[in-house]
Design a protein around this motif. Structure first.
Motif, short mmCIF file in Angstrom:
data_model
loop_
_atom_site.label_atom_id
_atom_site.label_comp_id
_atom_site.label_asym_id
_atom_site.label_seq_id
_atom_site.Cartn_x
_atom_site.Cartn_y
_atom_site.Cartn_z
N TYR A 219 53.53 31.42 49.56
CA TYR A 219 52.33 32.23 49.62
C TYR A 219 52.36 33.24 48.48
CZ TYR A 219 50.71 30.45 54.08
OH TYR A 219 50.22 29.63 55.07
N ALA A 220 51.22 33.45 47.82
CA ALA A 220 51.17 34.41 46.73
C ALA A 220 49.83 35.12 46.72
CB ALA A 220 51.40 33.71 45.39
N CYS A 221 49.88 36.43 46.47
CA CYS A 221 48.67 37.22 46.32
C CYS A 221 48.95 38.31 45.30
CB CYS A 221 48.26 37.84 47.65
SG CYS A 221 46.71 38.79 47.55
N GLY A 222 48.08 38.43 44.30
CA GLY A 222 48.31 39.42 43.26
C GLY A 222 47.42 39.18 42.07
N PRO A 223 47.77 39.76 40.93
CA PRO A 223 46.95 39.61 39.72
C PRO A 223 46.87 38.15 39.28
CG PRO A 223 48.55 41.38 39.48
CD PRO A 223 48.92 40.64 40.72
N GLN A 224 45.78 37.82 38.60
CA GLN A 224 45.56 36.44 38.19
C GLN A 224 46.70 35.85 37.35
OE1 GLN A 224 43.07 34.70 39.49
NE2 GLN A 224 44.00 32.88 38.56
N PRO A 225 47.27 36.58 36.37
CA PRO A 225 48.38 35.98 35.62
C PRO A 225 49.55 35.56 36.50
CG PRO A 225 47.55 37.91 34.47
CD PRO A 225 46.88 37.90 35.81
N MET A 226 49.83 36.35 37.53
CA MET A 226 50.89 35.99 38.46
C MET A 226 50.55 34.71 39.21
SD MET A 226 52.07 38.08 41.82
CE MET A 226 52.35 37.07 43.27
N LEU A 227 49.31 34.62 39.70
CA LEU A 227 48.90 33.43 40.43
C LEU A 227 48.89 32.20 39.54
CD1 LEU A 227 46.02 34.82 42.67
CD2 LEU A 227 48.46 34.69 43.15
N ASP A 228 48.49 32.37 38.29
CA ASP A 228 48.52 31.26 37.34
C ASP A 228 49.96 30.77 37.13
OD1 ASP A 228 45.80 31.40 37.01
OD2 ASP A 228 45.89 32.53 35.14
N ALA A 229 50.89 31.72 37.03
CA ALA A 229 52.30 31.35 36.83
C ALA A 229 52.85 30.62 38.04
CB ALA A 229 53.12 32.60 36.54
N VAL A 230 52.54 31.12 39.23
CA VAL A 230 53.00 30.46 40.46
C VAL A 230 52.44 29.04 40.54
CG1 VAL A 230 52.88 30.50 42.98
CG2 VAL A 230 53.34 32.61 41.72
N THR A 231 51.15 28.90 40.24
CA THR A 231 50.51 27.58 40.29
C THR A 231 51.18 26.61 39.32
OG1 THR A 231 48.40 28.57 40.93
CG2 THR A 231 48.33 26.35 40.02
N ALA A 232 51.41 27.07 38.09
CA ALA A 232 52.02 26.20 37.08
C ALA A 232 53.44 25.80 37.47
CB ALA A 232 52.01 26.90 35.73
N LEU A 233 54.21 26.76 37.98
CA LEU A 233 55.59 26.46 38.38
C LEU A 233 55.63 25.50 39.56
CD1 LEU A 233 57.06 30.06 38.04
CD2 LEU A 233 57.77 28.06 36.70
N LEU B 35 47.32 30.53 47.95
CA LEU B 35 46.99 31.67 47.10
C LEU B 35 45.84 32.47 47.69
CD1 LEU B 35 46.97 29.89 43.61
CD2 LEU B 35 48.92 30.94 44.79
N GLU B 36 45.90 33.79 47.50
CA GLU B 36 44.79 34.69 47.84
C GLU B 36 44.51 35.53 46.61
OE1 GLU B 36 42.74 35.12 50.51
OE2 GLU B 36 43.02 37.11 51.38
N ARG B 37 43.25 35.46 46.14
CA ARG B 37 42.88 36.22 44.94
C ARG B 37 42.10 37.47 45.34
NH1 ARG B 37 42.46 30.82 43.48
NH2 ARG B 37 43.53 30.27 41.54
N GLY C 65 51.59 44.19 43.51
CA GLY C 65 50.82 45.39 43.81
C GLY C 65 50.14 45.32 45.17
N ILE C 66 48.81 45.57 45.17
CA ILE C 66 48.04 45.59 46.41
C ILE C 66 48.00 44.22 47.06
CG2 ILE C 66 45.80 45.09 45.35
CD1 ILE C 66 46.53 47.66 48.17
#
Length: 328
Positions: A196-210, A222-224, A123-124
Motif C-alpha cells: 500500500y502506498a500513499c504520498g506525492p506522485q513521484p513516490m507513487l510512480d517509483a513504487v509502481t515502476a518497482l 495506491l491512494e493519490r 508526508g500527509i
C-alpha cells in the motif's frame, strides 16, 4: 458499477467541528461529531469523507482516527499554499464550533486479504495508512510502515506510529537520512504481502515502476492526493472534441463542448452532483455509464480495467463515441 451505498452522497451529515489541533508542521487535525453527540456511521481503514467548506468548496480527506470510536471522525489536513484553496480555507478559518456538511464515508482504498502488508507513506499520505496499521495490529498480522517527510517536524502521527508498531515503523526525515529506499523495502517484503502506498506522485510512480519490474511482478494499492500530472501514453492524441451526453434517469440530452468537462455541463442542470478534486484522482464524481465508449482520463480506474469499466470520472474523462449515456 458503484451502488448508491458507494456514493459519498449516500450518507449526508451536518457535523460539528468539535476540536482542532496541530499535529505536525502545517498539518491541522479536525475532530468531527454530531452536534449533540451520538453514533456516526461505521467505516473501515482506507475510507474518506467529503467536506463542504463554508465557501462551498468540496474536499475529500481520509479518516485517520480509530474505527472503534463511533462518535468521532478524525481527519488531518496539510496546508498546501499552491493548492486549489481547500486546505488554506481549513487552516485560515475558525472552524471549531461550526457545523459542516459531510458526505460519506466512502472507501476506494480498502485493505485486501493478504498474509502481510508493506505500508509506504509520504508526508500527509500516512493518514489512510494509520488506521490500517491499527487494524492489522488488532488482527495480529505482520506489517511494516515506512514514513518519509522533508524533515522531522513534518512526520505526521510519528509518535503514535512508533507506539503502535515499534521497530516495524521506519521514520525517515529527508534532511537527516535522505529518501526512503523503496527498492530495498520491496525486495525485503515477501511476494505474497500486499503493498500500500500513499504520498506525492513521484513516490507513487517509483513504487509502481518497482512493482512492475519485480520478479514476480506486484500490483500495488495506491491512494493519490494530487492528480497524476501528465497524460497516460495511450491518452496522447485522444479525441477531445464535442460530444453528446444523455442522462438516462432525467431524459436530458446535453452537448459537451471541446473546452468543457462533462461535470461542468451536468452541474448546470444538477448542481448537487457529487464532485471534489476536478482532476480525476479522488473518485467522488464516479458515474455509471449505460451506453457509449468512455475515454478514461482519470487515475482512479487502472489502465487494465478501463476496457471493461462500467463507470467514469466525469470531471476529466470524455467520450470516444458520438453519444455517451450516463445513469443520472
Amino acid at each position: 458499477m458503484s451502488s448508491d451505498l458507494d456514493s459519498p452522497r449516500a450518507n449526508t451529515e451536518r457535523l460539528l467541528v468539535r476540536q482542532a489541533r496541530w499535529i505536525a508542521h502545517d498539518v491541522l487535525e479536525l475532530r468531527l461529531t454530531r452536534p449533540t453527540c451520538g453514533v456516526l456511521p461505521p467505516w473501515e481503514p482506507g475510507a474518506h469523507v467529503e467536506l463542504t467548506l463554508p465557501s462551498g468548496l468540496r474536499r475529500a480527506y481520509s479518516l485517520c482516527g480509530d474505527v472503534a470510536d463511533r462518535e468521532v471522525w478524525t481527519i488531518a489536513v496539510h496546508r498546501a499554499p499552491k493548492g486549489r484553496g481547500g486546505s488554506r480555507e481549513i487552516h485560515e478559518t475558525a472552524l471549531v464550533g461550526r457545523e459542516l456538511e459531510v458526505h460519506g464515508p466512502v472507501n476506494r482504498f480498502p485493505l485486501v486479504p493478504a498474509p502481510g502488508y508493506l505500508l509506504l507513506a509520504g508526508g500527509i499520505g500516512v493518514t489512510p495508512l494509520l488506521p490500517m496499521a491499527r487494524e492489522l495490529t488488532a488482527r495480529g498480522l505482520p506489517w511494516r510502515l515506512v514514513l518519509g517527510a522533508r524533515d522531522r517536524s513534518r512526520l505526521v502521527y510519528a509518535e503514535e506510529l512508533v507506539r503502535l508498531g515499534g521497530d516495524r515503523v521506519l521514520l525517515l526525515p529527508q534532511d537527516e537520512g535522505g529518501l526512503p529506499d523503496l527498492a530495498a523495502e520491496l525486495a525485503a517484503t515477501p511476494p505474497a504481502h500486499a503493498v500500500y502506498a500513499c504520498g506525492p506522485q513521484p513516490m507513487l510512480d517509483a513504487v509502481t515502476a518497482l512493482c512492475r519490474t519485480a520478479d514476480p511482478a506486484r500490483s500495488p494499492n495506491l491512494e493519490r492526493f494530487t492528480s497524476a500530472g501528465d497524460a497516460e501514453p495511450d491518452q496522447l492524441g485522444a479525441p477531445s472534441g464535442e460530444f453528446e451526453v444523455v442522462l438516462t434517469r432525467s431524459g436530458l440530452r446535453l452537448t459537451v463542448p471541446a473546452d468543457r468537462s462533462v461535470l461542468d455541463v451536468v452541474r448546470e442542470k444538477f448542481p448537487d452532483v457529487p464532485y471534489s478534486c476536478e482532476e480525476g484522482y479522488c473518485g467522488t464524481c464516479e458515474t455509471p455509464v449505460t451506453a457509449g465508449l468512455p475515454d478514461h482520463r482519470d487515475t482512479v480506474i487502472e489502465p487494465s480495467e478501463r476496457p471493461t469499466a462500467t463507470t467514469m470520472m466525469i470531471c476529466v474523462s470524455r467520450c470516444l463515441s458520438p453519444v455517451l449515456e450516463l445513469d443520472l
